[in-house]
Design an enzyme around this catalytic site. Structure first.
Site, PDB file in Angstrom:
ATOM      1  N   ASP A  56       0.803  -1.246   0.000  1.00 38.38           N
ATOM      2  CA  ASP A  56       0.000   0.000   0.000  1.00 38.38           C
ATOM      3  C   ASP A  56       0.827   1.283   0.000  1.00 38.38           C
ATOM      4  O   ASP A  56       0.498   2.251   0.699  1.00 38.38           O
ATOM      5  CB  ASP A  56      -0.953  -0.002   1.199  1.00 38.38           C
ATOM      6  N   LYS A  84      -7.265  -3.873  -3.168  1.00 35.29           N
ATOM      7  CA  LYS A  84      -7.833  -4.519  -1.987  1.00 35.29           C
ATOM      8  C   LYS A  84      -8.588  -3.528  -1.111  1.00 35.29           C
ATOM      9  O   LYS A  84      -8.348  -2.316  -1.149  1.00 35.29           O
ATOM     10  CB  LYS A  84      -6.741  -5.210  -1.163  1.00 35.29           C
ATOM     11  N   CYS A 126      -2.047  -2.656   7.995  1.00 34.91           N
ATOM     12  CA  CYS A 126      -1.929  -3.588   6.877  1.00 34.91           C
ATOM     13  C   CYS A 126      -0.656  -4.434   6.929  1.00 34.91           C
ATOM     14  O   CYS A 126      -0.692  -5.629   6.636  1.00 34.91           O
ATOM     15  CB  CYS A 126      -2.007  -2.819   5.557  1.00 34.91           C
TER      16      CYS A 126
END
Length: 268
Positions: free
Chosen positions: A74, A152, A186
């Site tokens: 990310d 996602k 994450c």
């Protein structure tokens, strides 16, 4: 005197009978307790624990390029002004993607809700290095072309689509190197999911961060306590390479020298 001896004999008999009765009452319970302990000691569960303990003692966290994948978590434009020490995380990501490309280590990236947080930051890949073009190093465009950039909403990188890719390579991959953000969300959830699957996980400490330093600090402690290995980008690079005899030693050394000239905010 005879009466005294008789009473004493009767007393001995009575005590002997009490002892005998007590002993034979207790004996079955002692035998049952021993039998249960023998069964417990030889149970599959205990044997598995022993094997796991033995395996754990042998795990030292070495990196093998043939069994390793780099996960870029990310690293998106919207986070750039929000994350603590983000420029260093970007520089470290670029260093790691370059090293892994040079050493033929596969790379997989995810993007959290791209519509809101934007695409992956292009500077995470060294697209201007002449060696990169010559040797066909990974770029963001190449990862997309190879379907190795995944959208996602799940916090963990291990979405069903990513898990499917990893399952296809499960015989090859046993170790994952993690860089990206945020460390306490994450990155941490990805790490724990991989550890739960029995994988080795290496966290590049100068390549992960959060908005708040305290979140990063506790996340690193949490992941290490769960079984992850904390390391630095340079340490991971040279462990992957193993020897100065490696064909790409000079390339990785040049990347390392260039990377070390950049400001590392985690040193402050």
């Amino acid at each position: 005197q005879q009466r005294r001896h008789k009473r004493r004999g009767q007393s001995y008999c009575r005590n002997y009978n009490i002892f005998t009765i007590s002993f034979f009452r207790i004996l079955p319970w002692v035998l049952l307790w021993g039998y249960r302990n023998i069964l417990a000691f030889n149970s599959p569960r205990n044997n598995n624990k022993a094997r796991m303990s033995s395996t754990a003692r042998r795990m030292v966290g070495k990196l093998n390029p043939d069994k390793t994948m780099l996960l870029l978590c990310d690293m998106q434009e919207r986070f750039r002004p929000l994350i603590s020490k983000m420029e260093t995380v970007i520089q470290t990501s670029r260093y790691m993607t370059s090293v892994c490309s040079a050493l033929k280590v596969p790379i997989l990236a995810t993007q959290q809700y791209t519509k809101v947080f934007g695409p992956t930051i292009p500077e995470c890949f060294d697209e201007t290095n002449p060696v990169a073009a010559e040797q066909g190093w990974a770029t963001l465009a190449k990862l997309r072309d190879n379907n190795m950039v995944f959208e996602k909403k799940l916090f963990s990188m291990l979405t069903p689509e990513v898990q499917s890719v990893l399952d296809e390579k499960k015989e090859e991959l046993s170790t994952f190197v993690l860089v990206g953000i945020e460390a306490h969300v994450c990155v941490q959830q990805t790490c724990l999911d991989l550890l739960e699957q029995g994988k080795d996980v290496h966290i590049i400490v100068d390549g992960v961060s959060s908005q708040q330093p305290i979140d990063r600090q506790i996340a690193l402690q949490r992941m290490q306590a769960a079984g992850a290995y904390l390391t630095t980008a340079q340490s991971a690079a040279f462990m992957l390479m193993k020897s100065a005899d490696h064909a790409n030693f000079k390339t990785v050394s040049k990347l390392t020298v260039a990377h070390m000239k950049l400001k590392n905010e985690f040193n402050e």
